[in-house]
Design a protein around this motif. Structure first.
Motif, PDB file in Angstrom:
ATOM      1  N   GLY A   8      25.764  83.423  66.100  1.00  0.00           N
ATOM      2  CA  GLY A   8      26.641  84.353  67.152  1.00  0.00           C
ATOM      3  C   GLY A   8      27.776  85.408  66.287  1.00  0.00           C
ATOM      4  O   GLY A   8      26.954  85.745  64.947  1.00  0.00           O
ATOM      5  N   LYS A   9      28.669  86.663  66.693  1.00  0.00           N
ATOM      6  CA  LYS A   9      30.025  86.500  65.909  1.00  0.00           C
ATOM      7  C   LYS A   9      30.818  85.999  65.821  1.00  0.00           C
ATOM      8  O   LYS A   9      31.283  85.888  66.778  1.00  0.00           O
ATOM      9  N   GLY A  10      31.569  86.480  65.232  1.00  0.00           N
ATOM     10  CA  GLY A  10      33.380  86.726  64.972  1.00  0.00           C
ATOM     11  C   GLY A  10      33.749  86.767  64.387  1.00  0.00           C
ATOM     12  O   GLY A  10      33.126  87.573  63.222  1.00  0.00           O
ATOM     13  N   THR A  11      34.866  86.693  63.368  1.00  0.00           N
ATOM     14  CA  THR A  11      36.034  86.950  62.456  1.00  0.00           C
ATOM     15  C   THR A  11      36.210  85.927  61.432  1.00  0.00           C
ATOM     16  O   THR A  11      36.768  85.181  61.793  1.00  0.00           O
ATOM     17  N   ALA A  12      35.437  86.634  60.254  1.00  0.00           N
ATOM     18  CA  ALA A  12      35.337  84.915  59.271  1.00  0.00           C
ATOM     19  C   ALA A  12      36.407  85.014  58.146  1.00  0.00           C
ATOM     20  O   ALA A  12      36.546  86.551  57.752  1.00  0.00           O
ATOM     21  N   LEU A  13      37.563  84.088  57.858  1.00  0.00           N
ATOM     22  CA  LEU A  13      38.606  84.245  56.904  1.00  0.00           C
ATOM     23  C   LEU A  13      37.338  83.138  55.960  1.00  0.00           C
ATOM     24  O   LEU A  13      37.472  82.081  56.484  1.00  0.00           O
ATOM     25  N   PHE A  14      37.287  84.344  54.729  1.00  0.00           N
ATOM     26  CA  PHE A  14      36.989  83.488  53.176  1.00  0.00           C
ATOM     27  C   PHE A  14      38.049  81.767  53.076  1.00  0.00           C
ATOM     28  O   PHE A  14      39.774  82.426  53.516  1.00  0.00           O
ATOM     29  N   VAL A  15      37.827  80.491  53.058  1.00  0.00           N
ATOM     30  CA  VAL A  15      39.089  79.913  53.204  1.00  0.00           C
ATOM     31  C   VAL A  15      38.604  79.662  50.945  1.00  0.00           C
ATOM     32  O   VAL A  15      40.166  79.285  50.489  1.00  0.00           O
ATOM     33  N   TYR A  16      37.619  78.538  51.129  1.00  0.00           N
ATOM     34  CA  TYR A  16      37.182  78.470  49.482  1.00  0.00           C
ATOM     35  C   TYR A  16      35.864  78.647  48.999  1.00  0.00           C
ATOM     36  O   TYR A  16      35.078  78.854  50.114  1.00  0.00           O
ATOM     37  N   LYS A  17      35.794  78.473  48.059  1.00  0.00           N
ATOM     38  CA  LYS A  17      34.130  78.418  47.606  1.00  0.00           C
ATOM     39  C   LYS A  17      34.098  77.503  46.070  1.00  0.00           C
ATOM     40  O   LYS A  17      34.861  77.073  45.282  1.00  0.00           O
ATOM     41  N   ALA A  18      33.083  77.049  45.897  1.00  0.00           N
ATOM     42  CA  ALA A  18      32.960  75.724  44.818  1.00  0.00           C
ATOM     43  C   ALA A  18      31.325  75.494  44.781  1.00  0.00           C
ATOM     44  O   ALA A  18      30.309  75.433  45.816  1.00  0.00           O
TER      45      ALA A  18
END
Length: 84
Positions: A30-40
Motif C-alpha cells: 500500500g501507500k502512505g506517509t511514513a514517520l520514522f520512529v526508532y532504529k535498533a
C-alpha cells in the motif's frame, strides 16, 4: 519516542522503554506517509527500523552484508527507487 544518531542495541532498545512489541511486520502492500520512529540492531546483524504509517505501526528489517531486505516494485531499502 524518536531515537536519533546510531542504532541502539537490542538491550538498549528493551531498557529504553520503547514499545517495540506494538509494531508489526507488514504482509500487505500500500501507500502512505511514513514517520520514522526508532532504529535498533536485530540479533542477526540486521537493522530494524520502526515506522508510523498513517497511524499503523510497522517494522522493517534490512541486512547489509548480502544486500538482502524487503523489496517490491519500487526497489529495496538498500536500492530505493524514486516513485514520483
Amino acid at each position: 519516542m524518536q531515537n536519533k544518531g546510531l542504532a541502539k542495541s537490542n538491550r538498549q532498545k528493551i531498557a529504553s522503554g520503547f514499545d517495540y512489541k506494538s509494531f508489526e511486520l507488514p504482509c500487505d502492500t500500500g501507500k502512505g506517509t511514513a514517520l520514522f520512529v526508532y532504529k535498533a540492531w536485530g540479533k542477526k546483524a540486521n537493522l530494524i527500523c520502526y515506522f508510523d504509517v498513517n497511524g499503523r505501526k510497522i517494522k522493517l528489517s534490512a541486512w547489509q552484508r548480502n544486500d538482502y531486505g524487503p523489496e517490491d516494485s519500487f526497489g529495496s531499502l538498500s536500492n530505493p527507487v524514486d516513485r514520483e
